[in-house]
Design a protein around this motif. Sequence first.
Motif, PDB file in Angstrom:
ATOM      1  N   ARG A  75       0.832  -1.207   0.000  1.00 32.96           N
ATOM      2  CA  ARG A  75       0.000   0.000   0.000  1.00 32.96           C
ATOM      3  C   ARG A  75       0.862   1.251   0.000  1.00 32.96           C
ATOM      4  N   ASN A  76       0.379   2.238  -0.718  1.00 29.61           N
ATOM      5  CA  ASN A  76       1.058   3.527  -0.776  1.00 29.61           C
ATOM      6  C   ASN A  76       0.647   4.344   0.448  1.00 29.61           C
ATOM      7  N   PRO A  77       1.575   4.679   1.341  1.00 26.88           N
ATOM      8  CA  PRO A  77       1.196   5.438   2.542  1.00 26.88           C
ATOM      9  C   PRO A  77       0.642   6.831   2.219  1.00 26.88           C
ATOM     10  N   ALA A  78       0.958   7.345   1.037  1.00 29.52           N
ATOM     11  CA  ALA A  78       0.467   8.677   0.677  1.00 29.52           C
ATOM     12  C   ALA A  78      -0.995   8.658   0.260  1.00 29.52           C
ATOM     13  N   THR A  79      -1.473   7.526  -0.260  1.00 27.28           N
ATOM     14  CA  THR A  79      -2.858   7.443  -0.739  1.00 27.28           C
ATOM     15  C   THR A  79      -3.719   6.493   0.089  1.00 27.28           C
ATOM     16  N   GLY A  80      -3.084   5.591   0.837  1.00 28.87           N
ATOM     17  CA  GLY A  80      -3.824   4.626   1.625  1.00 28.87           C
ATOM     18  C   GLY A  80      -4.375   3.467   0.822  1.00 28.87           C
ATOM     19  N   ARG A  81      -3.984   3.357  -0.434  1.00 26.90           N
ATOM     20  CA  ARG A  81      -4.445   2.257  -1.280  1.00 26.90           C
ATOM     21  C   ARG A  81      -3.225   1.596  -1.910  1.00 26.90           C
ATOM     22  N   PRO A  82      -3.400   0.442  -2.557  1.00 25.81           N
ATOM     23  CA  PRO A  82      -2.248  -0.199  -3.191  1.00 25.81           C
ATOM     24  C   PRO A  82      -1.592   0.725  -4.222  1.00 25.81           C
ATOM     25  N   PHE A  83      -0.293   0.573  -4.360  1.00 21.90           N
ATOM     26  CA  PHE A  83       0.412   1.371  -5.347  1.00 21.90           C
ATOM     27  C   PHE A  83      -0.216   1.193  -6.724  1.00 21.90           C
ATOM     28  N   ALA A  84      -0.257   2.296  -7.504  1.00 26.06           N
ATOM     29  CA  ALA A  84      -0.912   2.260  -8.811  1.00 26.06           C
ATOM     30  C   ALA A  84      -0.118   3.092  -9.806  1.00 26.06           C
ATOM     31  N   LEU A  85      -0.465   2.954 -11.077  1.00 25.44           N
ATOM     32  CA  LEU A  85       0.164   3.747 -12.133  1.00 25.44           C
ATOM     33  C   LEU A  85       0.004   5.241 -11.838  1.00 25.44           C
ATOM     34  N   GLY A  86       1.067   5.994 -12.050  1.00 27.46           N
ATOM     35  CA  GLY A  86       1.020   7.435 -11.844  1.00 27.46           C
ATOM     36  C   GLY A  86       1.385   7.878 -10.447  1.00 27.46           C
ATOM     37  N   ASP A  87       1.522   6.935  -9.504  1.00 27.52           N
ATOM     38  CA  ASP A  87       1.894   7.305  -8.135  1.00 27.52           C
ATOM     39  C   ASP A  87       3.321   7.841  -8.108  1.00 27.52           C
ATOM     40  N   ILE A  88       3.507   8.913  -7.338  1.00 28.59           N
ATOM     41  CA  ILE A  88       4.846   9.447  -7.109  1.00 28.59           C
ATOM     42  C   ILE A  88       5.488   8.663  -5.973  1.00 28.59           C
ATOM     43  N   VAL A  89       6.682   8.164  -6.192  1.00 25.99           N
ATOM     44  CA  VAL A  89       7.334   7.295  -5.206  1.00 25.99           C
ATOM     45  C   VAL A  89       8.722   7.826  -4.879  1.00 25.99           C
ATOM     46  N   LYS A  90       9.218   7.412  -3.728  1.00 26.65           N
ATOM     47  CA  LYS A  90      10.519   7.842  -3.248  1.00 26.65           C
ATOM     48  C   LYS A  90      11.518   6.682  -3.294  1.00 26.65           C
ATOM     49  N   ALA A  91      12.782   7.030  -3.441  1.00 28.65           N
ATOM     50  CA  ALA A  91      13.827   6.015  -3.480  1.00 28.65           C
ATOM     51  C   ALA A  91      13.811   5.213  -2.181  1.00 28.65           C
ATOM     52  N   GLY A  92      13.872   3.880  -2.303  1.00 25.21           N
ATOM     53  CA  GLY A  92      13.903   2.995  -1.134  1.00 25.21           C
ATOM     54  C   GLY A  92      12.556   2.492  -0.693  1.00 25.21           C
ATOM     55  N   GLN A  93      11.460   3.054  -1.215  1.00 22.99           N
ATOM     56  CA  GLN A  93      10.143   2.554  -0.831  1.00 22.99           C
ATOM     57  C   GLN A  93       9.950   1.130  -1.341  1.00 22.99           C
ATOM     58  N   VAL A  94       9.312   0.295  -0.513  1.00 24.94           N
ATOM     59  CA  VAL A  94       9.017  -1.084  -0.905  1.00 24.94           C
ATOM     60  C   VAL A  94       7.671  -1.108  -1.625  1.00 24.94           C
ATOM     61  N   LEU A  95       7.666  -1.469  -2.921  1.00 18.39           N
ATOM     62  CA  LEU A  95       6.424  -1.552  -3.683  1.00 18.39           C
ATOM     63  C   LEU A  95       5.841  -2.959  -3.653  1.00 18.39           C
ATOM     64  N   ILE A  96       6.734  -3.951  -3.677  1.00 17.76           N
ATOM     65  CA  ILE A  96       6.273  -5.338  -3.772  1.00 17.76           C
ATOM     66  C   ILE A  96       7.110  -6.207  -2.838  1.00 17.76           C
ATOM     67  N   ARG A  97       6.450  -7.130  -2.159  1.00 17.89           N
ATOM     68  CA  ARG A  97       7.149  -8.138  -1.346  1.00 17.89           C
ATOM     69  C   ARG A  97       6.878  -9.516  -1.933  1.00 17.89           C
ATOM     70  N   LEU A  98       7.900 -10.347  -1.873  1.00 19.15           N
ATOM     71  CA  LEU A  98       7.780 -11.731  -2.323  1.00 19.15           C
ATOM     72  C   LEU A  98       7.952 -12.647  -1.116  1.00 19.15           C
ATOM     73  N   GLU A  99       6.986 -13.514  -0.885  1.00 22.10           N
ATOM     74  CA  GLU A  99       7.016 -14.412   0.268  1.00 22.10           C
ATOM     75  C   GLU A  99       7.445 -15.811  -0.178  1.00 22.10           C
ATOM     76  N   ASN A 100       8.451 -16.365   0.530  1.00 23.79           N
ATOM     77  CA  ASN A 100       8.949 -17.704   0.197  1.00 23.79           C
ATOM     78  C   ASN A 100       9.621 -18.276   1.440  1.00 23.79           C
ATOM     79  N   GLU A 101       8.866 -19.026   2.252  1.00 23.93           N
ATOM     80  CA  GLU A 101       9.390 -19.547   3.516  1.00 23.93           C
ATOM     81  C   GLU A 101      10.541 -20.519   3.292  1.00 23.93           C
ATOM     82  N   GLU A 102      10.434 -21.324   2.254  1.00 26.31           N
ATOM     83  CA  GLU A 102      11.504 -22.277   1.958  1.00 26.31           C
ATOM     84  C   GLU A 102      12.813 -21.559   1.678  1.00 26.31           C
TER      85      GLU A 102
END
Length: 352
Positions: A75-102
Amino acid sequence: MKKLLKGCTPLLIMILLWSCNNQENNIQTEIKIPVSVETIKPRSIYRFIETTGTVYSSKEGEMKSEMSGLYQLQRNPATGRPFALGDIVKAGQVLIRLENEEFVNGLQVEGKKLNLELAENNLEKQKSLYDKGGVTQTELKNASISYVNAKYSYENAEIQLAKMAVRVPFDGVIVELPYHTNGIKIDQGTALFKVMEYNNLLMDVKLPEKHLPEVTLDQLVQITNYNMGNDTIKGKISQISPIIDPETRTFQSVLQINNDKHSLRPGMFIKAAILSEQRDSTIVIPKETVISRQDAKVVFIVENGIATEKQITTGLETMDDIEVISGLKINDRLVVSGFETLRNKSKVSVLQ
């Protein structure tokens, strides 16, 4: 009858004289040519080299997954919704996480961290004993090697773990965001998003070789686009090629455009005007008021109802205006319309 004619003669003469005087007055009135005038004030004049082209981003980066895992769009903390096209983002922000317990279990991050702490403690102990002669230099080196190996193993595990969080590489705008369902496994190398920097845009231009002496680094450029109306954006020359293309007789330059208000978008077609020459506080008149003759250029000014022809020397020219170096002075009343039929010392009537 003769007496009657004799008595009427002075009257006829008076009528004829009055009629002639009236005709002369009418002629004088008719020869006053209507003109419009403009008082000359000091102005600036600019000459530009105009060109067109397409702007592109100074930075762009496409991020791909470096491992397989379950896709989770953040989620984009600036909009409160998932990141979307056209969103302004800052260096280092996490847009996507990949989960893999193995994958996480295989890294053994905590075990490698503890191993590093043990290796570090052992190295300190070996150093202390070596200073007292309790261990050999070989034993100290072996302890150092164990510490270095443990350190590299732990750091490498941290690097691999960091790949699970896909971060923005620089400040910019999301321009591509392929859709993936949250919780669905994606493979290594899958395209995740693309970011472009909007604050600084670039444009490649090819200019005729005759302009090479006029173009310098950091030279001012005015940028316009039909979406911006009369607004302009400032830019500058950031790069100049030192060679001429032998086929096109042009040289390449790069324009850097300040786009901090995001008025332009990468891919837009724009018009650029490169400021090649500028004169301030000089006499500038409309180019159309200048009459070209075989031996000189002339204009007309009005003084006390009389149009006087003035021979002028001109300087910098634009499409609409021209600089006057000599022949006119500040506060002269320049004829700007109606000059086509004027002659030197013509009587004029100034239109309000």
